[in-house]
Design a protein around this motif. Structure first.
Motif, short mmCIF file in Angstrom:
data_model
loop_
_atom_site.label_atom_id
_atom_site.label_comp_id
_atom_site.label_asym_id
_atom_site.label_seq_id
_atom_site.Cartn_x
_atom_site.Cartn_y
_atom_site.Cartn_z
N ARG A 1 -28.47 83.98 -41.99
CA ARG A 1 -28.97 84.01 -40.60
C ARG A 1 -28.23 84.40 -39.79
N LEU A 2 -26.69 84.04 -39.95
CA LEU A 2 -25.76 85.14 -38.76
C LEU A 2 -26.00 86.48 -38.98
N ASN A 3 -26.25 87.17 -40.36
CA ASN A 3 -26.35 88.45 -40.41
C ASN A 3 -27.45 89.09 -39.76
N GLN A 4 -28.61 88.34 -40.07
CA GLN A 4 -29.97 88.99 -39.07
C GLN A 4 -29.89 88.63 -37.80
N GLY A 5 -29.35 87.36 -37.46
CA GLY A 5 -29.19 87.20 -36.04
C GLY A 5 -28.49 88.26 -35.33
N THR A 6 -27.35 88.45 -35.73
CA THR A 6 -26.63 89.76 -35.15
C THR A 6 -27.25 90.64 -35.36
N HIS A 7 -27.82 91.24 -36.23
CA HIS A 7 -28.53 92.61 -36.39
C HIS A 7 -29.60 92.66 -35.19
N VAL A 8 -30.47 91.78 -35.34
CA VAL A 8 -31.66 91.71 -34.27
C VAL A 8 -31.21 91.44 -32.81
N THR A 9 -30.63 90.56 -32.73
CA THR A 9 -30.17 90.20 -31.33
C THR A 9 -29.31 91.47 -30.50
N LEU A 10 -28.34 91.80 -31.53
CA LEU A 10 -27.67 93.16 -30.99
C LEU A 10 -28.49 94.24 -30.93
N GLY A 11 -29.61 94.72 -31.62
CA GLY A 11 -30.30 95.66 -31.40
C GLY A 11 -31.15 95.73 -30.08
N PHE A 12 -31.57 94.43 -29.61
CA PHE A 12 -32.09 94.22 -28.21
C PHE A 12 -31.15 94.67 -27.29
N VAL A 13 -29.73 93.89 -27.52
CA VAL A 13 -28.85 94.00 -26.48
C VAL A 13 -28.32 95.36 -26.09
N LEU A 14 -28.28 96.40 -27.20
CA LEU A 14 -27.73 97.48 -26.91
C LEU A 14 -28.87 98.41 -26.35
N VAL A 15 -30.03 98.05 -26.20
CA VAL A 15 -31.13 99.14 -25.68
C VAL A 15 -30.63 99.65 -24.03
N PRO A 16 -30.41 98.60 -23.15
CA PRO A 16 -29.94 99.14 -22.04
C PRO A 16 -28.42 99.92 -21.90
N ILE A 17 -27.59 99.69 -22.93
CA ILE A 17 -26.58 100.38 -22.92
C ILE A 17 -26.76 101.88 -23.65
N VAL A 18 -27.79 101.92 -24.46
CA VAL A 18 -28.18 103.26 -25.01
C VAL A 18 -28.78 104.23 -23.92
N LEU A 19 -29.63 103.45 -23.13
CA LEU A 19 -30.20 104.20 -22.00
C LEU A 19 -29.33 104.67 -20.87
N ALA A 20 -28.34 103.94 -20.79
CA ALA A 20 -27.36 104.15 -19.69
C ALA A 20 -26.49 105.30 -20.32
N LYS A 21 -26.09 105.16 -21.46
CA LYS A 21 -25.28 106.36 -22.27
C LYS A 21 -26.14 107.61 -21.94
N LEU A 22 -27.09 107.71 -22.30
CA LEU A 22 -28.21 108.70 -22.30
C LEU A 22 -28.18 109.24 -20.98
N TRP A 23 -28.53 108.33 -19.85
CA TRP A 23 -28.48 108.58 -18.31
C TRP A 23 -27.31 109.54 -17.91
N SER A 24 -26.01 108.85 -18.39
CA SER A 24 -24.84 109.67 -18.13
C SER A 24 -24.71 110.72 -18.52
N VAL A 25 -25.26 111.31 -19.77
CA VAL A 25 -25.14 112.57 -20.35
C VAL A 25 -26.12 113.58 -20.10
N MET A 26 -27.13 113.16 -19.40
CA MET A 26 -28.60 113.70 -19.34
C MET A 26 -28.20 115.26 -18.81
N PRO A 27 -27.29 115.46 -17.90
CA PRO A 27 -27.22 117.01 -17.70
C PRO A 27 -26.85 118.02 -18.66
N LYS A 28 -26.29 117.35 -19.75
CA LYS A 28 -25.94 118.09 -20.92
C LYS A 28 -27.09 118.33 -21.68
#
Ligand SMILES: Nc1nc2c(c(=O)[nH]1)N[C@H]1C(S)=C(S)[C@@H](COP(=O)(O)O)O[C@H]1N2
Ligand SMILES: [Mo]
Length: 436
Positions: free
Chosen positions: A96-123
């Motif tokens: 339960r802990l393993n999958q809760g972490t995997h799935v919840t973190l997957g959602f939580v990382l979405v804005p961070i991945v998008l922000a990271k991509l935005w920040s390097v967009m000129p490259k």
């Protein structure tokens, strides 16, 4: 005459393209004063922690699925995930802990991945697109990194939202995607880690969190990363605002998904969890993933004519439900936790210990048990290992929370094993074959 004019304008155009690449390929196209190695590194540092956790929990989930046991994982060649260890039954909340972490973190990382991509967009729009062989290799590895993470997040989210058609296809694709992403990630970190460390030291996070829009200017120009705008506009948002926006996005996603695993008040607001939220009144009111009707299970098949066959070394026995109820019953407080991240929360199960059934057919030290149900879907059978059979809380459950199992929860009998991935807790069991 007219030919000459067109030749001339062709040449002029060519010259303009050479000296002035189109739109986003021009460095001065990117004018946000926020872009710079410090901001990119802040997002990068979060992903540097987050992505390994995703990889580890994903790999552990594959091991829990037990790909080295017969039918349990349909991925051909599950590689190292099948090789190493038998998934434990303790602590019972481990999966339960393993999958809760995997799935919840997957959602939580979405804005961070998008922000990271935005920040390097000129490259992404470097000009010319390929300068040399090594530049080409660098760009291809970045394509694997970006493509890999986008694919893993999208395929994972599609899966937990039940938009998929062929579940087995998802698991294979998600696993191989993870191998590619991990490779690209390791290479990227190896190259960029020194820059990340250096860049994080150029500004103080505490200071940034105290700085408003009016005092927000570009980072110091550094010709190394090429992230700082050569022609920055005045700031319309502070770095504090940008970090706050991304953090709020992640926080919102956390609130909308985490309750499916954690339960409690958060469960009611887990709007992104198709299974996790349902909770009806009554002892059988907890979540149902695959209802009986969907699996072609009818009252007829589970009525008085139902028998359980238990096969062992040389013996084979048939039990009616009354026969089973006459055997010693044991109670276990366990939660079902699905690979999709949701959990039923702890329920009180009542039934016969698997190890007692093994002893009855002369297989007390059984190495494995093959569980078959009344239905033939890929979820309709499973293999459990010796450590799972041996655990005193591993049951063939007949009841839950003080009443008989409902048909949707697996009546007349279902498997429940501590720390077991939900899918291996087979419902509507018809046959157990213990192998020594
Ligand atoms: N026979 C059978 N058992 C099954 C299933 C199924 O489809 N058929 N679904 C499994 C899955 S994917 C999970 S997560 C658990 C819990 O699901 P439930 O809520 O449908 O009981 O039961 C498992 N047992
Ligand atoms: Mo599941």
């Amino acid at each position: 005459m007219s030919e000459q004019t067109s030749d001339e304008s062709d040449l002029g155009l060519l010259h303009r393209i050479r000296s002035q690449p189109p739109g986003p390929f021009r460095p001065d196209f990117w004018r946000s004063p926020l872009r710079g190695p410090w901001l990119t590194s802040v997002f990068g540092a979060v992903l540097l922690v987050g992505i390994p956790i995703m990889a580890l929990t994903g790999l552990l989930s594959y091991m829990a699925y037990n790909p080295n046991l017969g039918n349990n994982d349909l991925t051909s060649d599950s590689g190292i995930t099948g090789a190493f260890f038998a998934w434990p039954t303790r602590p019972s909340w481990l999966y339960r802990l393993n999958q809760g972490t995997h799935v919840t973190l997957g959602f939580v990382l979405v804005p961070i991945v998008l922000a990271k991509l935005w920040s390097v967009m000129p490259k992404l729009f470097s000009w010319p697109p390929v300068r040399s062989a090594s530049h080409l290799i660098e760009r291809l590895s970045l394509a694997l990194l970006v493509g890999g993470i986008v694919f893993e997040l999208i395929s994972g989210i599609i899966n937990v939202q039940y938009w998929y058609v062929v579940p087995a296809g998802f698991y294979t694709a998600h696993l191989y995607g993870a191998y590619i992403l991990t490779g690209a990630f390791v290479a990227h970190v190896a190259v960029k880690f020194p820059t990340l460390r250096r860049s994080l030291r150029t500004r103080s996070l505490r200071q940034e969190l105290r700085t408003g829009v009016t005092d927000t200017g570009p980072e110091d120009i550094d010709d190394d990363t090429g992230l700082v705008s050569t022609d920055p506009q005045p700031a319309t948002m502070s770095r504090r605002g940008a970090l706050g926006l991304v953090g709020a996005g992640s926080g919102l996603l956390f609130v909308l998904i985490a309750g499916q695993n954690l339960g409690g008040v958060l469960r009611r607001v887990a709007l992104l969890a198709p299974r996790g939220r349902q909770n009806e009144a009554g002892p059988n009111g907890f979540q149902v993933n695959k209802p009986a009707a969907e699996r072609g299970i009818t009252e007829d098949m589970t009525g008085s004519s139902w028998r359980l066959e238990v096969a062992g070394r040389d013996a084979s026995m048939m039990f009616s439900r009354e026969d089973l109820l006459a055997l010693p019953q044991h109670e276990a407080h366990l939660a079902i936790a699905c690979v999709e991240g949701w959990s039923t929360g702890t329920q009180t199960w009542r039934g016969i210990r698997l190890r007692d059934l093994a002893s009855m057919v002369d297989a007390p030290e059984a190495g494995s048990v093959f569980v078959e149900s009344l239905e033939g879907s890929i979820f309709g059978s499973t293999t459990l290992r010796s450590n799972q059979i041996a655990d005193g809380d591993s049951l063939l459950a007949l009841g839950v929370n003080g009443v008989d199992l409902s048909l949707d929860h697996g009546f007349p009998a279902r498997v429940i094993v501590p720390a077991n991935p939900g899918v291996h807790n087979t419902k509507w069991v018809a046959k157990l074959t213990f192998e020594v």
